[in-house]
Write an enzyme that holds these catalytic residues in place. Sequence first.
Site, PDB file in Angstrom:
ATOM      1  N   HIS A 170       0.879  -1.189   0.000  1.00  0.00           N
ATOM      2  CA  HIS A 170       0.000   0.000   0.000  1.00  0.00           C
ATOM      3  C   HIS A 170       0.909   1.230   0.000  1.00  0.00           C
ATOM      4  O   HIS A 170       1.711   1.421  -0.903  1.00  0.00           O
ATOM      5  CB  HIS A 170      -0.918  -0.110   1.223  1.00  0.00           C
ATOM      6  CG  HIS A 170      -2.062   0.853   1.267  1.00  0.00           C
ATOM      7  ND1 HIS A 170      -2.458   1.614   0.205  1.00  0.00           N
ATOM      8  CD2 HIS A 170      -2.919   1.172   2.282  1.00  0.00           C
ATOM      9  CE1 HIS A 170      -3.502   2.352   0.556  1.00  0.00           C
ATOM     10  NE2 HIS A 170      -3.797   2.111   1.813  1.00  0.00           N
TER      11      HIS A 170
ATOM     12  N   HIS B 208      -1.879  -2.178  -9.953  1.00  0.00           N
ATOM     13  CA  HIS B 208      -2.949  -1.615  -9.126  1.00  0.00           C
ATOM     14  C   HIS B 208      -4.128  -2.566  -9.128  1.00  0.00           C
ATOM     15  O   HIS B 208      -4.431  -3.182 -10.144  1.00  0.00           O
ATOM     16  CB  HIS B 208      -3.383  -0.255  -9.687  1.00  0.00           C
ATOM     17  CG  HIS B 208      -4.084   0.572  -8.676  1.00  0.00           C
ATOM     18  ND1 HIS B 208      -5.416   0.464  -8.427  1.00  0.00           N
ATOM     19  CD2 HIS B 208      -3.594   1.495  -7.802  1.00  0.00           C
ATOM     20  CE1 HIS B 208      -5.736   1.296  -7.458  1.00  0.00           C
ATOM     21  NE2 HIS B 208      -4.652   1.930  -7.053  1.00  0.00           N
TER      22      HIS B 208
ATOM     23  N   ASP C 270       2.784   5.929  -6.544  1.00  0.00           N
ATOM     24  CA  ASP C 270       3.973   5.834  -5.687  1.00  0.00           C
ATOM     25  C   ASP C 270       5.271   5.833  -6.489  1.00  0.00           C
ATOM     26  O   ASP C 270       6.337   6.106  -5.936  1.00  0.00           O
ATOM     27  CB  ASP C 270       3.906   4.559  -4.826  1.00  0.00           C
ATOM     28  CG  ASP C 270       2.792   4.654  -3.812  1.00  0.00           C
ATOM     29  OD1 ASP C 270       2.659   5.725  -3.207  1.00  0.00           O
ATOM     30  OD2 ASP C 270       2.047   3.677  -3.643  1.00  0.00           O
TER      31      ASP C 270
END
Length: 374
Positions: free
Chosen positions: A221, A260, A311
Site C-alpha cells: 500500500h 494496481h 507511488d
Amino acid sequence: MTEEIKKGLQGVVVDETKVSEVMPEINSLTYRGYTVQELCEKCSFEEVAYLVLNGELPNKNELKKFKKIEKKNRSISKYLEKIIKNLPKNSNPMDVARTAVSIMGLEDKETQDNSQKANMRKAVRILSKTPTAIAAFFRSRRGKKIIKPKKKLTFSENFFHMCFGKVPKAEIIRAFDVSLILYAEHSFNVSTFTARTITSSLSDIHGAITGAIASLKGSLHGGANEAVMDMMHEIKKPKNAKKWILNALNKKKLIMGFGHRVYRSGDSRVPTMKKYFIKVAKIKKDEKFSKIYEIVETEMIKKKNIYPNVDYPTGPTYHLMGFDNDFFTPIFVMARITGWSAHIIEQHGSNKLIRPLSKYSGQEYRKVKFIDKR
Ligand code: COA
C-alpha cells in the site's frame, strides 16, 4: 455450506460512498465529482482538503475560516513533543505517526464524541497536528532542534519549514502540494477500509486513523513509495536500469510502484505527478532518477503490460526534495487524513457493523480427551 471465497475482497462492493470514485474505464479518479487532474491544476491542498471533508469546494470566506482553524491547531502538546524526542532514534516514522495520533486521542477533549460536528473538528485537528509530529521526529532523530510551526505559512510551506528550517522555491512547494492532492483520497483502499471497519463498531476517529496508519505502512500500500526509492538506489545509474529490470522480471520479482488492484491500464494520478517529478529533477539539476524512471517504466509496459501507480513518481520526487526515504509514507499520511476522515464521518452517518464470514478449514469437530496431569 459452499460459499464462494472472495480473497482480498476482490471485486466485492461493500458499501456506497459519496467521497470519491475510481473510474478504471476512463482511467480517472474523482473527488466529490471533480477529476484529480483538474483539482491539481486549479486548487491548493487546503481547498481540496476542504472539498474532501465537506463535499463542496470552499468559497473565499469558507477557505479563509478553514485555513485559520488549520493554522491555529498546528502546535502539538509539550507532552507529545517530549515523547517524540525520547523515542528510539531508529523507530520507523510510520510507527511514530501512528503513536502520535494515538496520543492526540488521549489529549483531545472530544475523543469520545462521535457526532458529525465533533468528528469534523477532530479531523481538522489531526490534519493540523500530524505534520508537526512527523517533522518533530524528522528533526529529533537527526539530533536537531525541533522547529515550531509558523502560522503565516501554507500547509505545505510549513512542513518544509518545520523539517528544514526554510521554505523552498514556489515550484517545489507546488509539486509537494500536488502530491498531497493526489494522495488525499482513493475510495475503499485497504487503509480506508480499515478506518471504516474500526468505525463500524462505533469506535472513535483517533482510533480509526491510528489503525489506518498501521495499514498504510505496508509495502503493498503506502509503503511502496519508499520501496521505489530503494529500487532506484539499487539500480544506481541509468545505464544499469534495463539490465536490472529484465533480471528482476526474470526472477519474478514484484516491482514496487507498479500495478494496481483497480486500474489495469494506468493510474490516472501518474501523468500529473510525473510532470511535477520531471520539473523537480530539472530544478534540482539531478536527472539520474528521471532517466531510470523512464527506462523501468518502458520495460514494465513492454514486457508485462503493467503500468506505474502514483507511488512510482512520488518516491523520487520526495527524495529530490530532501526527505529521508522512510518519511515518504508519513507524508502520504498527512494528505490521506482528509480521505480517511471523510470516510469515517460517512461510515458514522449510515453505519452497519462490518462483520464478514469465513470458511472454516481447521481441525474437524472433536472432544477433549482425558489428559492425565499427574
Ligand atoms: N511487479 C511485477 N508483477 C506484478 C506487479 C508488479 N508490481 N503487480 C502485479 N504483477 C503481476 C502479478 O505477479 C500477477 O502475475 P501472475 O498472474 O503471473 O501471478 C499479475 O500481475 C496480477 O497481479 P495481482 O497480484 O493479481 O494484482 P493485485 O490486484 O492483487 O495487486 C498490487 C495489486 C498493487 C498489490 C500489486 O500490483 C503490487 O504488489 N504492486 C507493487 C506494490 C505497489 O506498488 N503498491 C502500491 C499500490 S498503489
